[in-house]
Design a protein around this motif. Structure first.
Motif, short mmCIF file in Angstrom:
data_model
loop_
_atom_site.label_atom_id
_atom_site.label_comp_id
_atom_site.label_asym_id
_atom_site.label_seq_id
_atom_site.Cartn_x
_atom_site.Cartn_y
_atom_site.Cartn_z
N VAL A 24 0.93 -1.34 -0.08
CA VAL A 24 -0.13 -0.18 -0.08
C VAL A 24 0.76 1.19 -0.12
O VAL A 24 1.79 1.28 0.79
CB VAL A 24 -0.78 0.02 1.12
CG1 VAL A 24 -1.67 1.28 1.20
CG2 VAL A 24 -1.90 -1.21 1.31
N VAL A 25 0.67 1.99 -0.97
CA VAL A 25 1.48 3.23 -0.88
C VAL A 25 0.48 4.51 -0.46
O VAL A 25 -0.53 4.61 -0.81
CB VAL A 25 1.90 3.65 -2.70
CG1 VAL A 25 2.41 5.08 -2.45
CG2 VAL A 25 2.60 2.59 -2.97
N VAL A 26 1.29 5.14 0.74
CA VAL A 26 0.50 6.22 1.08
C VAL A 26 1.18 7.39 0.88
O VAL A 26 2.45 7.68 1.46
CB VAL A 26 0.61 6.17 2.89
CG1 VAL A 26 -0.30 7.33 3.33
CG2 VAL A 26 -0.46 4.63 3.04
N ASP A 27 0.71 8.45 -0.04
CA ASP A 27 1.45 9.48 -0.70
C ASP A 27 0.91 10.53 -0.38
O ASP A 27 -0.13 11.17 -0.31
CB ASP A 27 1.10 9.25 -2.17
CG ASP A 27 2.24 9.78 -2.96
OD1 ASP A 27 2.98 10.90 -2.49
OD2 ASP A 27 2.12 9.69 -4.29
N GLY A 28 1.90 11.27 0.12
CA GLY A 28 1.69 12.75 0.79
C GLY A 28 2.37 13.81 0.01
O GLY A 28 2.61 15.05 0.34
N SER A 29 2.69 13.14 -1.40
CA SER A 29 3.40 14.15 -2.25
C SER A 29 2.50 15.22 -2.59
O SER A 29 1.17 15.11 -2.68
CB SER A 29 3.73 13.43 -3.57
OG SER A 29 4.70 12.47 -3.17
N ALA A 30 3.07 16.36 -3.45
CA ALA A 30 2.25 17.48 -3.80
C ALA A 30 1.37 16.85 -5.05
O ALA A 30 1.60 15.91 -5.54
CB ALA A 30 3.12 18.47 -4.57
N PRO A 31 0.03 17.54 -5.12
CA PRO A 31 -0.93 16.91 -5.96
C PRO A 31 -0.38 16.63 -7.39
O PRO A 31 -0.64 15.48 -7.92
CB PRO A 31 -1.99 18.05 -6.20
CG PRO A 31 -1.79 18.83 -5.13
CD PRO A 31 -0.69 18.75 -4.51
N ARG A 32 0.43 17.36 -8.01
CA ARG A 32 1.23 16.97 -9.20
C ARG A 32 1.77 15.73 -9.24
O ARG A 32 1.70 15.08 -10.22
CB ARG A 32 2.03 18.21 -9.73
CG ARG A 32 2.81 17.97 -11.12
CD ARG A 32 3.76 19.12 -10.99
NE ARG A 32 4.48 19.04 -12.27
CZ ARG A 32 5.39 19.85 -12.83
NH1 ARG A 32 5.39 20.85 -12.02
NH2 ARG A 32 6.02 19.41 -13.87
N TRP A 33 2.73 15.41 -8.25
CA TRP A 33 3.20 14.21 -8.15
C TRP A 33 2.70 13.10 -7.81
O TRP A 33 2.82 11.83 -8.13
CB TRP A 33 4.48 14.45 -7.31
CG TRP A 33 5.40 15.56 -7.85
CD1 TRP A 33 5.88 16.48 -6.90
CD2 TRP A 33 5.76 15.92 -8.97
NE1 TRP A 33 6.51 17.72 -7.60
CE2 TRP A 33 6.77 17.10 -8.87
CE3 TRP A 33 5.92 15.35 -10.07
CZ2 TRP A 33 7.23 17.87 -9.79
CZ3 TRP A 33 6.69 15.83 -11.04
CH2 TRP A 33 7.17 17.07 -11.08
N PHE A 34 1.47 13.30 -6.91
CA PHE A 34 0.75 12.32 -6.31
C PHE A 34 -0.18 11.71 -7.81
O PHE A 34 -0.14 10.60 -7.82
CB PHE A 34 -0.42 12.83 -5.55
CG PHE A 34 -1.44 12.03 -5.30
CD1 PHE A 34 -1.26 10.91 -4.36
CD2 PHE A 34 -2.67 11.87 -5.85
CE1 PHE A 34 -2.17 9.70 -4.03
CE2 PHE A 34 -3.71 10.82 -5.63
CZ PHE A 34 -3.27 10.01 -4.89
#
Length: 72
Positions: A39-49
Motif C-alpha cells: 500500500v502506497v500512502v502518498d503525501g506528495s504534492a498533487p502534481r506528483w501524487f
C-alpha cells in the motif's frame, strides 16, 4: 480445522516535492508485491501524487494524505 494464511503488509510512506525517476522504486514494489500486500500512502504534492497514482494505481493502492499531518 483450517488454518488461515496471511500475507504480510508493507506500507510505503512517500512524499516527493520534485520529479523523480520511478523505475527503480517501481521494480522494487513489483518484487515486494510478490511477497507482501503493498500500500502506497502518498503525501506528495498533487502534481506528483497524480503521476504516482497513474503509474501504480492499477497495481497497488495509492492513497493520498493531507499535506500536513500532526503538524509535519
Amino acid at each position: 480445522m483450517t488454518t488461515a494464511t496471511h500475507r504480510p503488509a508493507y506500507v510505503l510512506p512517500l512524499r516527493h516535492d520534485r520529479d523523480a525517476d520511478l523505475t527503480e522504486l517501481t521494480a522494487y514494489l513489483r518484487w515486494l508485491s510478490g511477497r507482501a500486500e503493498v500500500v502506497v500512502v502518498d503525501g506528495s504534492a498533487p502534481r506528483w501524487f497524480e503521476r504516482h497514482r497513474r503509474a501504480w494505481g492499477g497495481t497497488w493502492p495509492c492513497t493520498s494524505l493531507p499535506t500536513r499531518i500532526c503538524g509535519v
